[in-house]
Design a protein around this motif. Structure first.
Motif, PDB file in Angstrom:
ATOM      1  N   GLN A   1       0.799  -1.228   0.000  1.00  0.00           N
ATOM      2  CA  GLN A   1       0.000   0.000   0.000  1.00  0.00           C
ATOM      3  C   GLN A   1       0.835   1.283   0.000  1.00  0.00           C
ATOM      4  N   HIS A   2       2.037   1.200  -0.564  1.00  0.00           N
ATOM      5  CA  HIS A   2       2.825   2.407  -0.787  1.00  0.00           C
ATOM      6  C   HIS A   2       3.389   2.360  -2.208  1.00  0.00           C
ATOM      7  N   THR A   3       4.012   3.446  -2.615  1.00  0.00           N
ATOM      8  CA  THR A   3       4.563   3.515  -3.960  1.00  0.00           C
ATOM      9  C   THR A   3       5.666   2.475  -4.119  1.00  0.00           C
ATOM     10  N   ASN A   4       5.553   1.673  -5.160  1.00  0.00           N
ATOM     11  CA  ASN A   4       6.558   0.648  -5.417  1.00  0.00           C
ATOM     12  C   ASN A   4       7.904   1.299  -5.720  1.00  0.00           C
ATOM     13  N   ASN A   5       8.970   0.695  -5.234  1.00  0.00           N
ATOM     14  CA  ASN A   5      10.316   1.247  -5.412  1.00  0.00           C
ATOM     15  C   ASN A   5      10.673   1.455  -6.884  1.00  0.00           C
ATOM     16  N   THR A   6      10.190   0.580  -7.751  1.00  0.00           N
ATOM     17  CA  THR A   6      10.527   0.724  -9.171  1.00  0.00           C
ATOM     18  C   THR A   6       9.932   1.998  -9.765  1.00  0.00           C
ATOM     19  N   VAL A   7       8.844   2.484  -9.187  1.00  0.00           N
ATOM     20  CA  VAL A   7       8.232   3.725  -9.662  1.00  0.00           C
ATOM     21  C   VAL A   7       9.159   4.901  -9.375  1.00  0.00           C
ATOM     22  N   TYR A   8       9.795   4.905  -8.197  1.00  0.00           N
ATOM     23  CA  TYR A   8      10.764   5.959  -7.883  1.00  0.00           C
ATOM     24  C   TYR A   8      11.879   5.981  -8.927  1.00  0.00           C
ATOM     25  N   VAL A   9      12.361   4.802  -9.309  1.00  0.00           N
ATOM     26  CA  VAL A   9      13.417   4.712 -10.326  1.00  0.00           C
ATOM     27  C   VAL A   9      12.913   5.276 -11.657  1.00  0.00           C
ATOM     28  N   GLN A  10      11.674   4.956 -12.015  1.00  0.00           N
ATOM     29  CA  GLN A  10      11.099   5.481 -13.255  1.00  0.00           C
ATOM     30  C   GLN A  10      11.015   7.006 -13.213  1.00  0.00           C
ATOM     31  N   TRP A  11      10.628   7.564 -12.066  1.00  0.00           N
ATOM     32  CA  TRP A  11      10.558   9.018 -11.951  1.00  0.00           C
ATOM     33  C   TRP A  11      11.939   9.650 -12.098  1.00  0.00           C
ATOM     34  N   CYS A  12      12.968   9.005 -11.570  1.00  0.00           N
ATOM     35  CA  CYS A  12      14.335   9.508 -11.751  1.00  0.00           C
ATOM     36  C   CYS A  12      14.703   9.516 -13.233  1.00  0.00           C
ATOM     37  N   GLU A  13      14.387   8.443 -13.912  1.00  0.00           N
ATOM     38  CA  GLU A  13      14.664   8.373 -15.349  1.00  0.00           C
ATOM     39  C   GLU A  13      13.887   9.453 -16.108  1.00  0.00           C
ATOM     40  N   GLN A  14      12.629   9.645 -15.742  1.00  0.00           N
ATOM     41  CA  GLN A  14      11.794  10.637 -16.431  1.00  0.00           C
ATOM     42  C   GLN A  14      12.317  12.060 -16.236  1.00  0.00           C
ATOM     43  N   VAL A  15      12.704  12.402 -15.007  1.00  0.00           N
ATOM     44  CA  VAL A  15      13.194  13.762 -14.773  1.00  0.00           C
ATOM     45  C   VAL A  15      14.549  13.963 -15.446  1.00  0.00           C
ATOM     46  N   ALA A  16      15.393  12.933 -15.476  1.00  0.00           N
ATOM     47  CA  ALA A  16      16.685  13.048 -16.167  1.00  0.00           C
ATOM     48  C   ALA A  16      16.469  13.268 -17.659  1.00  0.00           C
ATOM     49  N   TRP A  17      15.564  12.495 -18.237  1.00  0.00           N
ATOM     50  CA  TRP A  17      15.312  12.628 -19.668  1.00  0.00           C
ATOM     51  C   TRP A  17      14.691  13.984 -19.980  1.00  0.00           C
ATOM     52  N   ALA A  18      13.734  14.430 -19.169  1.00  0.00           N
ATOM     53  CA  ALA A  18      13.113  15.746 -19.381  1.00  0.00           C
ATOM     54  C   ALA A  18      14.168  16.851 -19.291  1.00  0.00           C
ATOM     55  N   HIS A  19      15.111  16.702 -18.372  1.00  0.00           N
ATOM     56  CA  HIS A  19      16.190  17.682 -18.245  1.00  0.00           C
ATOM     57  C   HIS A  19      17.041  17.705 -19.513  1.00  0.00           C
ATOM     58  N   SER A  20      17.412  16.530 -20.026  1.00  0.00           N
ATOM     59  CA  SER A  20      18.190  16.465 -21.263  1.00  0.00           C
ATOM     60  C   SER A  20      17.445  17.134 -22.415  1.00  0.00           C
ATOM     61  N   VAL A  21      16.157  16.844 -22.529  1.00  0.00           N
ATOM     62  CA  VAL A  21      15.342  17.444 -23.591  1.00  0.00           C
ATOM     63  C   VAL A  21      15.332  18.962 -23.456  1.00  0.00           C
ATOM     64  N   SER A  22      15.212  19.457 -22.215  1.00  0.00           N
ATOM     65  CA  SER A  22      15.198  20.911 -21.991  1.00  0.00           C
ATOM     66  C   SER A  22      16.515  21.565 -22.403  1.00  0.00           C
ATOM     67  N   LEU A  23      17.589  20.785 -22.430  1.00  0.00           N
ATOM     68  CA  LEU A  23      18.904  21.281 -22.837  1.00  0.00           C
ATOM     69  C   LEU A  23      19.143  21.113 -24.340  1.00  0.00           C
ATOM     70  N   GLY A  24      18.106  20.663 -25.063  1.00  0.00           N
ATOM     71  CA  GLY A  24      18.212  20.509 -26.510  1.00  0.00           C
ATOM     72  C   GLY A  24      18.747  19.169 -26.956  1.00  0.00           C
ATOM     73  N   LEU A  25      18.829  18.223 -26.025  1.00  0.00           N
ATOM     74  CA  LEU A  25      19.365  16.896 -26.357  1.00  0.00           C
ATOM     75  C   LEU A  25      18.276  15.848 -26.193  1.00  0.00           C
ATOM     76  N   ASP A  26      17.398  15.805 -27.181  1.00  0.00           N
ATOM     77  CA  ASP A  26      16.311  14.833 -27.175  1.00  0.00           C
ATOM     78  C   ASP A  26      16.717  13.590 -27.975  1.00  0.00           C
ATOM     79  N   LEU A  27      15.818  12.649 -28.091  1.00  0.00           N
ATOM     80  CA  LEU A  27      16.117  11.398 -28.778  1.00  0.00           C
ATOM     81  C   LEU A  27      16.495  11.621 -30.238  1.00  0.00           C
TER      82      LEU A  27
END
Length: 156
Positions: free
Chosen positions: A29-55
């Motif tokens: 009944q709490h957030t699964n640990n793997t979700v925290y890892v996914q959020w880290c990946e998402q914020v890192a990728w969003a940061h890269s995109v904001s710097l002009g380095l998208d896929l």
């Protein structure tokens, strides 16, 4: 507590706001640990995109920053409905092959840090998967965001 009152580990975080949904909750009944890892990946990728380095930029350059090591310290649980701010910083790099990111996930309602994490990345050639020097576009794009902190263990 407002997002502006959060005590960040480092200055000027790049942030992403998320809300814990039913799908994020596990059998305890709490957030699964793997979700925290996914959020880290998402914020890192969003940061890269904001710097002009998208896929598309990665593909055009035939280069990418690939995770070589990650470490997470799970400090507190979050529950359905909680608003979370995920933050990231590029704390160091060698301007050739590697860089390091830090992460902090904070529950907005009380400012409690839920997770601290770190990742090491190496620049690779996408077509071969082999390590390659960062192209000038990476130096320009990521360079403006590097804090330039002393190289330390991933998470202390």
């Amino acid at each position: 507590m407002s997002r502006g009152d959060i005590s960040w580990d480092y200055p000027q975080p790049y942030t992403l706001d998320v809300r814990v949904s039913t799908e994020n909750i596990d059998g305890l009944q709490h957030t699964n640990n793997t979700v925290y890892v996914q959020w880290c990946e998402q914020v890192a990728w969003a940061h890269s995109v904001s710097l002009g380095l998208d896929l598309d930029a990665y593909r055009k350059l035939d280069r990418a920053m690939a995770i070589t090591h990650s470490q997470y310290h799970y400090l507190q649980a979050s529950r359905e409905g909680d608003e979370i701010t995920a933050a990231t910083w590029i704390v160091n790099w060698d301007r050739r092959l590697t860089m390091q990111r830090r992460f902090q996930l904070v529950r907005v309602s009380d400012g409690v840090t839920l997770l601290r994490g770190a990742m090491r990345f190496a620049c690779i050639e996408i077509s071969s998967g082999r390590p390659r020097r960062m192209p000038p576009e990476f130096l320009d794009g990521y360079g403006e965001a590097v804090l330039g902190l002393e190289d330390k263990d991933l998470v202390s």
